[in-house]
Enzyme design. Structure first.
Site, PDB file in Angstrom:
ATOM      1  N   TYR A  80       0.822  -1.217   0.000  1.00  9.51           N
ATOM      2  CA  TYR A  80       0.000   0.000   0.000  1.00  9.51           C
ATOM      3  C   TYR A  80       0.856   1.268   0.000  1.00  9.51           C
ATOM      4  O   TYR A  80       0.432   2.296  -0.538  1.00  9.51           O
ATOM      5  CB  TYR A  80      -1.019  -0.031   1.150  1.00  9.51           C
ATOM      6  CG  TYR A  80      -2.142  -0.992   0.837  1.00  9.51           C
ATOM      7  CD1 TYR A  80      -3.104  -0.675  -0.113  1.00  9.51           C
ATOM      8  CD2 TYR A  80      -2.204  -2.242   1.424  1.00  9.51           C
ATOM      9  CE1 TYR A  80      -4.109  -1.568  -0.448  1.00  9.51           C
ATOM     10  CE2 TYR A  80      -3.211  -3.153   1.098  1.00  9.51           C
ATOM     11  CZ  TYR A  80      -4.157  -2.800   0.155  1.00  9.51           C
ATOM     12  OH  TYR A  80      -5.144  -3.690  -0.191  1.00  9.51           O
ATOM     13  N   ARG A 132       1.381   1.831  -3.576  1.00  6.79           N
ATOM     14  CA  ARG A 132       0.139   2.351  -4.190  1.00  6.79           C
ATOM     15  C   ARG A 132      -0.042   3.837  -3.848  1.00  6.79           C
ATOM     16  O   ARG A 132      -0.432   4.652  -4.665  1.00  6.79           O
ATOM     17  CB  ARG A 132      -1.097   1.600  -3.679  1.00  6.79           C
ATOM     18  CG  ARG A 132      -1.075   0.098  -3.790  1.00  6.79           C
ATOM     19  CD  ARG A 132      -1.546  -0.376  -5.138  1.00  6.79           C
ATOM     20  NE  ARG A 132      -0.607  -0.059  -6.184  1.00  6.79           N
ATOM     21  CZ  ARG A 132       0.595  -0.657  -6.338  1.00  6.79           C
ATOM     22  NH1 ARG A 132       1.000  -1.587  -5.508  1.00  6.79           N
ATOM     23  NH2 ARG A 132       1.388  -0.314  -7.333  1.00  6.79           N
ATOM     24  N   GLN A 152     -15.061   2.682  -6.015  1.00  5.37           N
ATOM     25  CA  GLN A 152     -14.366   1.509  -5.448  1.00  5.37           C
ATOM     26  C   GLN A 152     -12.877   1.809  -5.316  1.00  5.37           C
ATOM     27  O   GLN A 152     -12.124   1.002  -4.799  1.00  5.37           O
ATOM     28  CB  GLN A 152     -14.556   0.300  -6.369  1.00  5.37           C
ATOM     29  CG  GLN A 152     -16.011  -0.120  -6.516  1.00  5.37           C
ATOM     30  CD  GLN A 152     -16.205  -1.080  -7.682  1.00  5.37           C
ATOM     31  OE1 GLN A 152     -15.971  -2.268  -7.574  1.00  5.37           O
ATOM     32  NE2 GLN A 152     -16.631  -0.551  -8.816  1.00  5.37           N
ATOM     33  N   VAL A 179      -9.339   3.572  -4.141  1.00 10.64           N
ATOM     34  CA  VAL A 179      -8.786   4.034  -2.875  1.00 10.64           C
ATOM     35  C   VAL A 179      -7.870   5.247  -3.063  1.00 10.64           C
ATOM     36  O   VAL A 179      -7.297   5.761  -2.107  1.00 10.64           O
ATOM     37  CB  VAL A 179      -8.053   2.882  -2.131  1.00 10.64           C
ATOM     38  CG1 VAL A 179      -9.055   1.798  -1.728  1.00 10.64           C
ATOM     39  CG2 VAL A 179      -6.930   2.275  -2.978  1.00 10.64           C
ATOM     40  N   ASP A 180      -7.731   5.705  -4.319  1.00  9.42           N
ATOM     41  CA  ASP A 180      -6.973   6.944  -4.555  1.00  9.42           C
ATOM     42  C   ASP A 180      -7.880   8.141  -4.235  1.00  9.42           C
ATOM     43  O   ASP A 180      -9.052   7.966  -3.897  1.00  9.42           O
ATOM     44  CB  ASP A 180      -6.437   6.996  -6.003  1.00  9.42           C
ATOM     45  CG  ASP A 180      -7.556   7.063  -7.047  1.00  9.42           C
ATOM     46  OD1 ASP A 180      -8.467   7.910  -6.908  1.00  9.42           O
ATOM     47  OD2 ASP A 180      -7.518   6.274  -8.004  1.00  9.42           O
ATOM     48  N   HIS A 198     -14.444   1.137  -0.742  1.00 12.95           N
ATOM     49  CA  HIS A 198     -13.370   0.228  -0.333  1.00 12.95           C
ATOM     50  C   HIS A 198     -12.281   0.920   0.478  1.00 12.95           C
ATOM     51  O   HIS A 198     -11.169   0.409   0.579  1.00 12.95           O
ATOM     52  CB  HIS A 198     -12.779  -0.469  -1.569  1.00 12.95           C
ATOM     53  CG  HIS A 198     -13.749  -1.402  -2.231  1.00 12.95           C
ATOM     54  ND1 HIS A 198     -13.628  -1.838  -3.532  1.00 12.95           N
ATOM     55  CD2 HIS A 198     -14.876  -1.983  -1.742  1.00 12.95           C
ATOM     56  CE1 HIS A 198     -14.640  -2.654  -3.805  1.00 12.95           C
ATOM     57  NE2 HIS A 198     -15.421  -2.743  -2.754  1.00 12.95           N
ATOM     58  N   THR A 246     -15.516  -0.044 -14.402  1.00 10.49           N
ATOM     59  CA  THR A 246     -15.440  -1.143 -13.435  1.00 10.49           C
ATOM     60  C   THR A 246     -15.859  -2.439 -14.113  1.00 10.49           C
ATOM     61  O   THR A 246     -16.807  -2.459 -14.904  1.00 10.49           O
ATOM     62  CB  THR A 246     -16.310  -0.881 -12.177  1.00 10.49           C
ATOM     63  OG1 THR A 246     -16.379  -2.099 -11.404  1.00 10.49           O
ATOM     64  CG2 THR A 246     -17.711  -0.414 -12.492  1.00 10.49           C
ATOM     65  N   SER A 247     -15.157  -3.513 -13.752  1.00 10.28           N
ATOM     66  CA  SER A 247     -15.479  -4.820 -14.340  1.00 10.28           C
ATOM     67  C   SER A 247     -16.754  -5.414 -13.736  1.00 10.28           C
ATOM     68  O   SER A 247     -17.268  -6.404 -14.229  1.00 10.28           O
ATOM     69  CB  SER A 247     -14.310  -5.780 -14.134  1.00 10.28           C
ATOM     70  OG  SER A 247     -14.057  -5.928 -12.747  1.00 10.28           O
TER      71      SER A 247
HETATM   72  P1  OAD Z   1     -11.054  -3.952 -12.423  1.00 13.18           P
HETATM   73  O1  OAD Z   1      -9.582  -3.977 -12.658  1.00 13.18           O
HETATM   74  O2  OAD Z   1     -11.725  -5.231 -12.094  1.00 13.18           O
HETATM   75  O3  OAD Z   1     -11.760  -3.395 -13.715  1.00 13.18           O
HETATM   76  C1  OAD Z   1     -11.297  -2.243 -14.366  1.00 13.18           C
HETATM   77  C2  OAD Z   1     -12.263  -1.871 -15.452  1.00 13.18           C
HETATM   78  O4  OAD Z   1     -11.775  -0.670 -16.033  1.00 13.18           O
HETATM   79  C3  OAD Z   1     -12.368  -2.911 -16.574  1.00 13.18           C
HETATM   80  O5  OAD Z   1     -13.752  -3.120 -16.870  1.00 13.18           O
HETATM   81  C4  OAD Z   1     -11.655  -2.239 -17.739  1.00 13.18           C
HETATM   82  O6  OAD Z   1     -12.213  -2.580 -18.993  1.00 13.18           O
HETATM   83  C5  OAD Z   1     -11.892  -0.772 -17.434  1.00 13.18           C
HETATM   84  N1  OAD Z   1     -10.949   0.183 -18.032  1.00 13.18           N
HETATM   85  C6  OAD Z   1      -9.653   0.018 -18.370  1.00 13.18           C
HETATM   86  N2  OAD Z   1      -9.141   1.158 -18.867  1.00 13.18           N
HETATM   87  C7  OAD Z   1     -10.138   2.085 -18.832  1.00 13.18           C
HETATM   88  C8  OAD Z   1     -10.242   3.473 -19.215  1.00 13.18           C
HETATM   89  N3  OAD Z   1      -9.220   4.155 -19.712  1.00 13.18           N
HETATM   90  N4  OAD Z   1     -11.431   4.087 -19.033  1.00 13.18           N
HETATM   91  C9  OAD Z   1     -12.494   3.412 -18.508  1.00 13.18           C
HETATM   92  N5  OAD Z   1     -12.459   2.116 -18.145  1.00 13.18           N
HETATM   93  C10 OAD Z   1     -11.296   1.464 -18.299  1.00 13.18           C
HETATM   94  O7  OAD Z   1     -11.342  -2.835 -11.318  1.00 13.18           O
HETATM   95  P2  OAD Z   1     -12.624  -2.602 -10.421  1.00 13.18           P
HETATM   96  O8  OAD Z   1     -13.867  -3.016 -11.113  1.00 13.18           O
HETATM   97  O9  OAD Z   1     -12.528  -1.232  -9.877  1.00 13.18           O
HETATM   98  O10 OAD Z   1     -11.152  -4.060  -4.375  1.00 13.18           O
HETATM   99  O11 OAD Z   1     -12.318  -3.634  -9.249  1.00 13.18           O
HETATM  100  C11 OAD Z   1     -13.179  -3.689  -8.163  1.00 13.18           C
HETATM  101  C12 OAD Z   1     -12.424  -3.998  -6.910  1.00 13.18           C
HETATM  102  O12 OAD Z   1     -11.615  -5.168  -7.060  1.00 13.18           O
HETATM  103  C13 OAD Z   1     -11.423  -2.963  -6.479  1.00 13.18           C
HETATM  104  O13 OAD Z   1     -11.996  -1.895  -5.777  1.00 13.18           O
HETATM  105  C14 OAD Z   1     -10.499  -3.723  -5.603  1.00 13.18           C
HETATM  106  C15 OAD Z   1     -10.328  -4.912  -6.483  1.00 13.18           C
HETATM  107  O14 OAD Z   1      -9.811  -6.025  -5.956  1.00 13.18           O
HETATM  108  C16 OAD Z   1     -10.501  -3.969  -3.215  1.00 13.18           C
HETATM  109  O15 OAD Z   1      -9.362  -3.571  -3.102  1.00 13.18           O
HETATM  110  C17 OAD Z   1     -11.329  -4.394  -2.052  1.00 13.18           C
END
Ligand code: OAD
Length: 229
Positions: A53, A56, A86, A88-89, A104, A171-172
């Site tokens: 962290y 990060r 979601q 943390v920045d 988160h 977000t995925s």
């Molecule tokens: P992910 O890494 O799972 O997903 C990132 C998403 O961003 C994907 O759908 C990509 O297609 C998309 N992406 C990539 N580049 C992009 C761009 N330039 N503009 C827009 N979208 C883009 O991240 P999260 O969904 O945020 O949890 O993950 C959720 C949680 O899983 C996080 O908060 C973290 C992680 O483990 C904890 O730390 C508890």
């Protein structure tokens, strides 16, 4: 003013140079998430977790908000905006968003490892072993780890349920309960999703999906959002 609720994930900070979690094949800069983002990891190797962290945090401090963050802040001129992130920045806040719910947790807060109500600001990039809370226990990052409850979820749900317009960016949608927020929105409201890879979830037919990066996708839909404000 109408209420705009925005759920953001790692994708909105990607163009600021902060890597997403899953675009790199499940590894986050060489670490398996289970080795650094769980209570078990903290028990096993707190030094590794703090270091992870710290790196990060250092990266987040070097990063600048991008056009995507800025457009969400600009939309406050037209909407009562709540950003549920979601991430943390702190790039939403630095771009000017005034109401951000960190589902988160935050890299810039430390908390007691025995009493979760004891929260302290983290100044600078480094947290160290030996830094303790008022009760004498080691401080940990105030991050919600896998397997831990999400304390601000109820609050986020209350906002989602009242949204007049709902937006999802970068977000995925694989991590719950955050991803379930979509299902608390009212059925008759406009809902948009921006992501270069549109997630395959049952809610998608009810969304206007824009397969684009956060910055250009938000720039494209900003006029439409202003029109329906
Ligand atoms: P992910 O890494 O799972 O997903 C990132 C998403 O961003 C994907 O759908 C990509 O297609 C998309 N992406 C990539 N580049 C992009 C761009 N330039 N503009 C827009 N979208 C883009 O991240 P999260 O969904 O945020 O949890 O993950 C959720 C949680 O899983 C996080 O908060 C973290 C992680 O483990 C904890 O730390 C508890």
């Amino acid at each position: 003013m109408k209420k705009l609720v925005v759920l953001t994930g790692a994708g909105i900070s990607a163009e600021s140079g902060i890597p997403t979690f899953r675009d790199a094949g499940g590894l986050w800069e060489g670490y398996r998430v289970e080795d650094v983002a769980t209570p078990e990891a903290w028990q096993r190797n707190p030094a590794l977790v703090l270091d992870f962290y710290n790196q990060r945090r250092k990266r987040a401090l070097q990063a600048e908000p991008n056009q995507g963050h800025r457009i969400l802040a600009e939309l406050e001129a037209y909407y009562d905006v709540t950003v549920v992130t979601q991430n943390v920045d702190n790039l939403h806040e630095r771009a000017g968003s005034s109401h951000v719910i960190h589902l988160h947790g935050s890299l810039f807060e430390a908390r007691s490892s025995v009493d979760e109500s004891l929260i302290y600001p983290v100044n600078g990039w480094e947290m160290k072993l030996g830094e303790t809370c008022a009760k004498g226990s080691q401080l940990r990052p105030n991050i919600v780890w896998f397997g831990e409850p999400v304390p601000r979820m109820e609050e986020a749900i209350a906002y989602a349920a009242k949204a007049d317009v709902f937006l999802v960016v970068g977000t995925s949608l694989v991590v719950y309960p955050a991803a379930s927020l979509l299902y608390y929105t009212r059925h008759n409201i406009p809902r948009f999703l921006i992501d270069p890879n549109i997630p395959d979830t049952p809610a998608m037919p009810h969304f206007t999906c824009i397969a684009d990066k956060a910055s250009s996708g938000l720039a494209r839909i900003k006029p439409r959002l202003i029109e329906i404000a």
